[in-house]
Design a protein around this motif. Sequence first.
Motif, mmCIF file in Angstrom:
data_model
loop_
_atom_site.group_PDB
_atom_site.id
_atom_site.type_symbol
_atom_site.label_atom_id
_atom_site.label_comp_id
_atom_site.label_asym_id
_atom_site.label_seq_id
_atom_site.Cartn_x
_atom_site.Cartn_y
_atom_site.Cartn_z
ATOM 1 N N MET A 169 0.842 -1.208 0.000
ATOM 2 C CA MET A 169 0.000 0.000 0.000
ATOM 3 C C MET A 169 0.874 1.253 0.000
ATOM 4 O O MET A 169 1.873 1.309 0.705
ATOM 5 N N LEU A 170 0.479 2.199 -0.825
ATOM 6 C CA LEU A 170 1.264 3.414 -0.957
ATOM 7 C C LEU A 170 0.574 4.538 -0.182
ATOM 8 O O LEU A 170 -0.511 4.971 -0.548
ATOM 9 N N VAL A 171 1.219 5.018 0.898
ATOM 10 C CA VAL A 171 0.623 6.123 1.644
ATOM 11 C C VAL A 171 1.228 7.440 1.168
ATOM 12 O O VAL A 171 2.108 8.007 1.801
ATOM 13 N N LEU A 172 0.813 7.867 0.020
ATOM 14 C CA LEU A 172 1.363 9.080 -0.562
ATOM 15 C C LEU A 172 0.231 9.878 -1.178
ATOM 16 O O LEU A 172 -0.655 9.309 -1.818
ATOM 17 N N ARG A 173 0.307 11.182 -1.005
ATOM 18 C CA ARG A 173 -0.717 12.021 -1.626
ATOM 19 C C ARG A 173 -0.324 12.300 -3.075
ATOM 20 O O ARG A 173 0.862 12.298 -3.426
ATOM 21 N N ASP A 174 -1.286 12.543 -3.906
ATOM 22 C CA ASP A 174 -0.940 13.016 -5.247
ATOM 23 C C ASP A 174 -0.975 14.546 -5.235
ATOM 24 O O ASP A 174 -1.317 15.160 -4.232
ATOM 25 N N SER A 175 -0.623 15.143 -6.356
ATOM 26 C CA SER A 175 -0.476 16.597 -6.334
ATOM 27 C C SER A 175 -1.824 17.293 -6.125
ATOM 28 O O SER A 175 -1.890 18.361 -5.523
ATOM 29 N N ALA A 176 -2.897 16.679 -6.600
ATOM 30 C CA ALA A 176 -4.215 17.287 -6.390
ATOM 31 C C ALA A 176 -4.540 17.351 -4.899
ATOM 32 O O ALA A 176 -5.053 18.369 -4.394
ATOM 33 N N GLU A 177 -4.238 16.270 -4.185
ATOM 34 C CA GLU A 177 -4.486 16.271 -2.734
ATOM 35 C C GLU A 177 -3.641 17.329 -2.042
ATOM 36 O O GLU A 177 -4.070 18.004 -1.112
ATOM 37 N N PHE A 178 -2.396 17.428 -2.507
ATOM 38 C CA PHE A 178 -1.529 18.465 -1.940
ATOM 39 C C PHE A 178 -2.134 19.845 -2.140
ATOM 40 O O PHE A 178 -2.253 20.641 -1.202
ATOM 41 N N VAL A 179 -2.548 20.124 -3.355
ATOM 42 C CA VAL A 179 -3.133 21.431 -3.656
ATOM 43 C C VAL A 179 -4.348 21.687 -2.764
ATOM 44 O O VAL A 179 -4.482 22.747 -2.141
ATOM 45 N N GLU A 180 -5.172 20.697 -2.677
ATOM 46 C CA GLU A 180 -6.386 20.831 -1.880
ATOM 47 C C GLU A 180 -6.074 21.190 -0.431
ATOM 48 O O GLU A 180 -6.745 22.015 0.196
ATOM 49 N N SER A 181 -5.003 20.576 0.081
ATOM 50 C CA SER A 181 -4.660 20.762 1.498
ATOM 51 C C SER A 181 -4.217 22.192 1.815
ATOM 52 O O SER A 181 -4.136 22.576 2.975
ATOM 53 N N LEU A 182 -3.897 22.947 0.760
ATOM 54 C CA LEU A 182 -3.407 24.309 1.011
ATOM 55 C C LEU A 182 -4.545 25.319 1.182
ATOM 56 O O LEU A 182 -4.326 26.464 1.573
ATOM 57 N N LYS A 183 -5.732 24.882 0.867
ATOM 58 C CA LYS A 183 -6.910 25.761 1.021
ATOM 59 C C LYS A 183 -7.401 25.688 2.464
ATOM 60 O O LYS A 183 -8.416 25.079 2.746
ATOM 61 N N ASP A 184 -6.692 26.297 3.376
ATOM 62 C CA ASP A 184 -7.008 26.108 4.790
ATOM 63 C C ASP A 184 -7.084 27.420 5.563
ATOM 64 O O ASP A 184 -7.005 27.437 6.784
ATOM 65 N N GLY A 185 -7.156 28.547 4.824
ATOM 66 C CA GLY A 185 -7.333 29.815 5.530
ATOM 67 C C GLY A 185 -6.062 30.413 6.086
ATOM 68 O O GLY A 185 -6.097 31.373 6.874
ATOM 69 N N ARG A 186 -4.905 29.873 5.697
ATOM 70 C CA ARG A 186 -3.626 30.403 6.180
ATOM 71 C C ARG A 186 -3.495 31.896 5.870
ATOM 72 O O ARG A 186 -4.113 32.403 4.929
ATOM 73 N N THR A 187 -2.660 32.596 6.657
ATOM 74 C CA THR A 187 -2.504 34.040 6.511
ATOM 75 C C THR A 187 -1.208 34.345 5.758
ATOM 76 O O THR A 187 -0.116 34.277 6.324
ATOM 77 N N VAL A 188 -1.373 34.663 4.475
ATOM 78 C CA VAL A 188 -0.219 34.899 3.623
ATOM 79 C C VAL A 188 -0.353 36.263 2.963
ATOM 80 O O VAL A 188 -1.431 36.619 2.488
ATOM 81 N N TYR A 189 0.743 37.020 2.968
ATOM 82 C CA TYR A 189 0.737 38.339 2.308
ATOM 83 C C TYR A 189 1.726 38.354 1.160
ATOM 84 O O TYR A 189 2.779 37.722 1.218
ATOM 85 N N PHE A 190 1.382 39.118 0.135
ATOM 86 C CA PHE A 190 2.268 39.224 -1.023
ATOM 87 C C PHE A 190 2.068 40.593 -1.654
ATOM 88 O O PHE A 190 0.931 40.974 -1.962
ATOM 89 N N LYS A 191 3.145 41.312 -1.784
ATOM 90 C CA LYS A 191 3.088 42.642 -2.389
ATOM 91 C C LYS A 191 1.990 43.514 -1.774
ATOM 92 O O LYS A 191 1.216 44.160 -2.492
ATOM 93 N N GLY A 192 1.897 43.462 -0.461
ATOM 94 C CA GLY A 192 1.007 44.373 0.244
ATOM 95 C C GLY A 192 -0.423 43.922 0.403
ATOM 96 O O GLY A 192 -1.244 44.609 1.006
ATOM 97 N N ARG A 193 -0.762 42.754 -0.130
ATOM 98 C CA ARG A 193 -2.139 42.309 0.015
ATOM 99 C C ARG A 193 -2.188 40.885 0.581
ATOM 100 O O ARG A 193 -1.256 40.116 0.416
ATOM 101 N N ARG A 194 -3.270 40.555 1.209
ATOM 102 C CA ARG A 194 -3.510 39.209 1.725
ATOM 103 C C ARG A 194 -3.904 38.299 0.563
ATOM 104 O O ARG A 194 -4.751 38.651 -0.260
ATOM 105 N N ILE A 195 -3.257 37.132 0.493
ATOM 106 C CA ILE A 195 -3.621 36.148 -0.532
ATOM 107 C C ILE A 195 -4.699 35.244 0.055
ATOM 108 O O ILE A 195 -4.450 34.514 1.016
ATOM 109 N N GLU A 196 -5.877 35.290 -0.519
ATOM 110 C CA GLU A 196 -6.981 34.502 0.055
ATOM 111 C C GLU A 196 -6.757 33.002 -0.127
ATOM 112 O O GLU A 196 -6.979 32.216 0.781
#
Lengths: 483, 483, 483, 483
Positions: free
Chosen positions: C1-28
């Motif tokens: 059994m392979l316990v590994l995420r694929d890239s889609a799962e990885f991407v999905e996991s980043l949608k978690d409300g983290r607080t990130v700023y870039f060039k003066g604005r919050r990245i939603e």
Amino acid sequence: MLVLRDSAEFVESLKDGRTVYFKGRRIEDVTTDAFCKTVVAHLGLEFDIPENPRYRDLVTFTPDGKTSYSRYFKLPENSDDLLKRSQIIDLGTRLANTVVLLIKEIGTDCLFTLNIVSKQMDKQLHTDYFNKVKRYHDYCMKNDLAMAVAQTDVKGDRSLGPSEQEHEDYYVRIVDEKSDGIVVRGAKAHTSYGPFANEIMVIPTRALSEKDRQYAVAFAVPANTKGLKMIMSPFGGTTSSEFHNPISSQHHMVESVTIFDDVFVPWDRVFMKGETQFAGSIALTFVQYHRFTAISYKAPILDLLVGAGISMAQMNGIVGASHARNKIAELIRYAETVKGLTKQSALNCRIVEGLAVPDPVYSNIAKWHFASNYHKHVALVQDLTGGLTVTGPSEEDLRSPETGPNLRKYLGAKKGVGAENRLRMINLVRDLTASDFGGYNEILQIHAEGSVEASKLTLLREYDAGKCVDFARKIARISSVAE
Amino acid sequence: MLVLRDSAEFVESLKDGRTVYFKGRRIEDVTTDAFCKTVVAHLGLEFDIPENPRYRDLVTFTPDGKTSYSRYFKLPENSDDLLKRSQIIDLGTRLANTVVLLIKEIGTDCLFTLNIVSKQMDKQLHTDYFNKVKRYHDYCMKNDLAMAVAQTDVKGDRSLGPSEQEHEDYYVRIVDEKSDGIVVRGAKAHTSYGPFANEIMVIPTRALSEKDRQYAVAFAVPANTKGLKMIMSPFGGTTSSEFHNPISSQHHMVESVTIFDDVFVPWDRVFMKGETQFAGSIALTFVQYHRFTAISYKAPILDLLVGAGISMAQMNGIVGASHARNKIAELIRYAETVKGLTKQSALNCRIVEGLAVPDPVYSNIAKWHFASNYHKHVALVQDLTGGLTVTGPSEEDLRSPETGPNLRKYLGAKKGVGAENRLRMINLVRDLTASDFGGYNEILQIHAEGSVEASKLTLLREYDAGKCVDFARKIARISSVAE
Amino acid sequence: MLVLRDSAEFVESLKDGRTVYFKGRRIEDVTTDAFCKTVVAHLGLEFDIPENPRYRDLVTFTPDGKTSYSRYFKLPENSDDLLKRSQIIDLGTRLANTVVLLIKEIGTDCLFTLNIVSKQMDKQLHTDYFNKVKRYHDYCMKNDLAMAVAQTDVKGDRSLGPSEQEHEDYYVRIVDEKSDGIVVRGAKAHTSYGPFANEIMVIPTRALSEKDRQYAVAFAVPANTKGLKMIMSPFGGTTSSEFHNPISSQHHMVESVTIFDDVFVPWDRVFMKGETQFAGSIALTFVQYHRFTAISYKAPILDLLVGAGISMAQMNGIVGASHARNKIAELIRYAETVKGLTKQSALNCRIVEGLAVPDPVYSNIAKWHFASNYHKHVALVQDLTGGLTVTGPSEEDLRSPETGPNLRKYLGAKKGVGAENRLRMINLVRDLTASDFGGYNEILQIHAEGSVEASKLTLLREYDAGKCVDFARKIARISSVAE
Amino acid sequence: MLVLRDSAEFVESLKDGRTVYFKGRRIEDVTTDAFCKTVVAHLGLEFDIPENPRYRDLVTFTPDGKTSYSRYFKLPENSDDLLKRSQIIDLGTRLANTVVLLIKEIGTDCLFTLNIVSKQMDKQLHTDYFNKVKRYHDYCMKNDLAMAVAQTDVKGDRSLGPSEQEHEDYYVRIVDEKSDGIVVRGAKAHTSYGPFANEIMVIPTRALSEKDRQYAVAFAVPANTKGLKMIMSPFGGTTSSEFHNPISSQHHMVESVTIFDDVFVPWDRVFMKGETQFAGSIALTFVQYHRFTAISYKAPILDLLVGAGISMAQMNGIVGASHARNKIAELIRYAETVKGLTKQSALNCRIVEGLAVPDPVYSNIAKWHFASNYHKHVALVQDLTGGLTVTGPSEEDLRSPETGPNLRKYLGAKKGVGAENRLRMINLVRDLTASDFGGYNEILQIHAEGSVEASKLTLLREYDAGKCVDFARKIARISSVAE
């Protein structure tokens, strides 16, 4: 059973009427001449090492499980064989206080080379060289002989090939062919330890073209062969005191100009005769082995540079100073880079005709790194040591009741060191780096086993650049292009 | 009228009973001892130069329009004085085949220093040193004396100051003060040509703190003063043949450990006594002049590296090879960078107390550039020369009827060169770079006139970085910032 | 059994409300923002690799013979584990065209470190950290998480320690302790890929003294933890065309200033709390692993410099020129020296608390060699490429009917290459070495994973110099001496 | 009377219908296009300088005592003229924050060259070029024109000569000769500021052989000449904010590929037509002047590297650290070595056909020193600056109420500096060394005004090595030898 000579047997074997000149006179017996005796004693170390039970397993091998020979003669079959070979070269050099012994190393570098190239020649040209090489290899091994290799021709004008020179003899050549062998003429430069070897092996120094047929010659002769003259160089050695020259008063490396004044070589000792297309193969294969030998015997001098540098910094009380720490770090980096790449050369060996050949990419990078950075690191050690290296007093002044007490009082440096210890370490640095012997070392690092230019050439030839070019093209999105 | 001694007068002046030791024995007369005679002959050149009409105008000056003295004694007033001073240093060194004469250079470096600092002390402390210095300067000039400067204390543990050492005498100090003068004790290392000078001048080697008052001392004594012992170093010299060592067999630089065994100095020869706050000024001002001397006397050895490198490339037939051309270009670049920056140091001089002081930014960069690149360029010359440098035969082999013809045939290199010429040039390279003398040169370049670390310190202290910082801030649009 | 995420799962996991700023604005949402999308796509490669059967065996491991995880999580037990780890770092970086992925590498470097130091703390202090670390390791492994490590504090005045700064928060510290955990405040600089990780791990950046107790803290938090702010740097990236920036238009490494605005950490995620005496151990052990990671991910860029250099020399028709051959040889030497020493670091690993730690002597020499020579080799590639790198036309000019034919005619270089291929390779060189991304690379090589000064310090601390000093003393015949 | 245009007149003169392409489109008016406007404003500085009374005397000259022209047009007669020329180049570049203006410098380098070589041609070939050159020189001077020089041909395969290429047009050539002039075809690369000049001057890029007769052509045309197309490079510039790119947002150097699509040149603007034997003279003489221009305009960037390095060390609180002091000393040494050698080049000028030509030994060594050490010193500045150079926040983050306070608190460094000042200085370093513009600088240093290989060639050709060889032979006691 151990088939190894001891140092007394080695010494005895040199009393064979060989023709050696030194400072304008013929040396009747190299084992009794004052200067030569030091060299003989130094080389005797090679034969004493197997006597030491601590080293015996490492420095011998037992092909049939019964009879043991010097491990130098073992044909390398894999990385491990090369690593062990590297270790025994290091060991001998270390026991000789950084002055390589070389009377086994270089000869076996040459035997491995002939082993490989004779197979290639036999395959392609249907000659019968391999069996001759094998017999000769056995002969050297079973008699535990000391060997020298005369490779570098005197060359004349280096911008011209062998056939284009002012006279025909600037490269060693066959001048006559008889029913029982050949006659060779010419001279080789830089033959290490020739006057102290039992066998002199000769191979071409470069690739040759068809018109250079007479120069395509490889052979071996005993050192006392008629017509063979060896003119020893007086440079780089000294007979001064152990205090002033702790290394060079005990250990000498000696080179000769080796002259072949119409020397006869019987057929069973001729390993190439006119096969110009393989002259380059011999030269190159030899270089693969010999540069590996070279980087293996550098380890002790590298460690000594580190050790002397640290010792002097400690004694002078500057070991905590930022600039001193930088210099010490540089010395360590230098030493370990060469040593690490040497191991990689063994670990990445290539198998050619059944023999393990050290990886030329790593061995040439190690050689290049060593040679092109040696003077810089010598300067670091000299810097840490101080001007006293060449402005300090002699041993006699230190021992003199008139000046000794003054010197012991004033040259003491860091508490607890003492003037005598400090002067001993300073003398070591001067001997190693700033003396006739130090100069010898500098020249050796630049020229021995091929120049940096030669290492670059080998590197460019042997490196598989294709994978890098493909990677660049893939990223640049280039599909195909002429080259 | 020319107030200059000839070399015979110089030699005669050295027979004064001075206390000199060499290899454990007292030298009764430095003008007759076999080794010392060579040094005396070498230094005699300094006194022969003004005899040559071709050089006379350059090497003398005539302050009153009537009486001429050695130009070395001229207090520099402007760039032109410094440029001329640089030229006479170059000239003497060149005539001595790259071995600097230094018995005028270093003493006048010191006289200029005392001239400046005595004025500063007199102004600030209301002392009366300047007049003493002036009288002493006149005395040296009018008697055309040979001078040595003993500056570098033996130092003991270099991480500790004078007062913190294992014993009090690691730095020269005043141990007694009498009505007519002071008594000094201690030892100085690296005194160049002390045993061959008429006067020994002594100055502090570093800045001192208040607690080091006894170490703040400057003075001068005749070389035969009671209690003054000079122990000559045996290193870096040779008495071998002119053929093998074309430079060092004829020219020696000699240093001594100079011991002050409770030496009495009369008041008129004491130029600092306890003024700790000016010890650093003396050390630093001396260094400004002395590093300029240093870079001025490097020009001949730089030219010789270029000339020897090109000659060997020509003789070996590789002068057209790309790698050889690169090395030659590097040698030229090295030589001319140092020489060009030396001129800039004179051209950008600063006027201090009426004297022209060489610009320390350029002189220290020139010194640093020279010292940190010397070994690298030695390696280039050694590379162009070849392994024969230390594997070739002796002169005796070349002259021998048994081996001479062989050697002339085989060591000929490029057509028309000839083995003898080639060996002569090879010997020059070995002597200069790969011998006891070559080692001496390497140490000298690193340690003489201050280390590279010292040059960096001076550079950082003397450089006007403010204009660069302002430029950066202006571009970065930064108005004000704490530092 | 392979316990590994694929890239889609990885991407999905980043949608978690983290607080990130870039060039003066919050990245939603970092997965949808134009700039961030490129980074996410780039990092997704990490999760795609195990999907490829060609790589699967290499990049996974199966501890129980049944379930397979990412090999990054394997605790290294021997040289072979480290060699494989080095290979998977190389592989990922190579597939990402030299831009390291790092979301597995650096987190596991940290996990290994905590594994070792927690055992040491538990042994000496009777704490219970090891079990917490083990559980956290399992959690990351079983969820195949992306991890970032925030280590380097913002530091304030670098000449002062944490407690001596203008304000207390220049180093991350514990500001409060509650029943269920701690509260931390401060900021870390240079956090690689923090805005794209699932977990942010925090460890001390240096050894600490007793008075720095509040700064001795190690912990981990999810990226969307309250109070955690990440301010992304805009530098080094571009959104320009693939033609002009073949690497940086597709691959971005991104760092953030990571701010802990009174962030709460529950006990089971606290791995150090006040144990100042082990802060240095964590910092140093992390560095041992992380520098090995560093030198492992350099291999692809080294190969690319070689490949691009050779390609440009070929295209420009200068591959046979002596200066070009020299430059290519230098590039090869540089690449292989770093790669060879990297392997030696794995082969000479040390076992600490049951884990294989890469040999710090070789890893630091490799790092130092890489970092201190990078700019020099960039210059060689730029030299081989030519001035057109920054004076050439744009893709639009090449495609334009008005100027395209001119450009194709005139920028063709060597026959058969074609202007477009040549411009593509030139663009690769500019992107890699002479652009915002090229500048990013230069800074990265100097500062990432510790400076050269840091490598020197480690080397001096870790090197066993005793054997070298003993060797020097033996040869100098010194029996005993104070140090 | 002052015969100088102001910047408004300069701008006006550029509205002449010239054919310029940028990013795939034709630029109708270079004075109004967004990107080009910045370049025009930058170049306008050249015309504003004489307006400033502080600079007027320096930047103008008054040949007849009445009418003043730009000093750039003054034919240099001695060292002082060259030193002043060097100063005005430095001044303009400094006022433009290190980005050289060059629209006077390079054109006059070319005019001086044509002045010398036309005299040589007239003397030897009885042509009448000199008078044409003189009239053209007066025309440019009296109209205070902006000039560009198109010298470097696109070259095709660099291992082949002009006549051996895949097509005939890889070097600019004469394709037709008419009664009133010639028609030329081909393309030149790297034309600096061509699209912003009034005049485009064209000269050969290399020595030519007899069979290259059609390539031996020199001439000048107005920038709006029919058939002349200039394709501007988009690289190295930016239109980003002043905060992020304090230099490159305001100052652009711009190069073009300059295409001659059968351009007609009337006789009075033709300065060479088929005189192959003088093509090399033009190329070489131009290089003597142009490399002197090059080293003169490097002074400001050298000062900026020093100033930025020191500023960052101060701000980061490491200015007292030993490694930082070393780096600063290295930066100073680098800057002053180049600057000192530049002055020596002027001081050692040679007089050729009545004009002072900068000494090529010193100018080429200065150029070589600068070019071969630039990347190394960039690395030192980057090292002193820190990783924040590419991991730090944007101006917008600093200004944002959400993140600004955090950043001001945490990025403050040394007390009293402030985050904003620190980021400004960091941004300066990134802009100068680690950005599109920084990459442009790196390429410029390597390739502009000839490569290091070209400098070596010139040095070897121009150096009087004979005196060094003679010195070596004298010391080696060699009387005569074949070479």
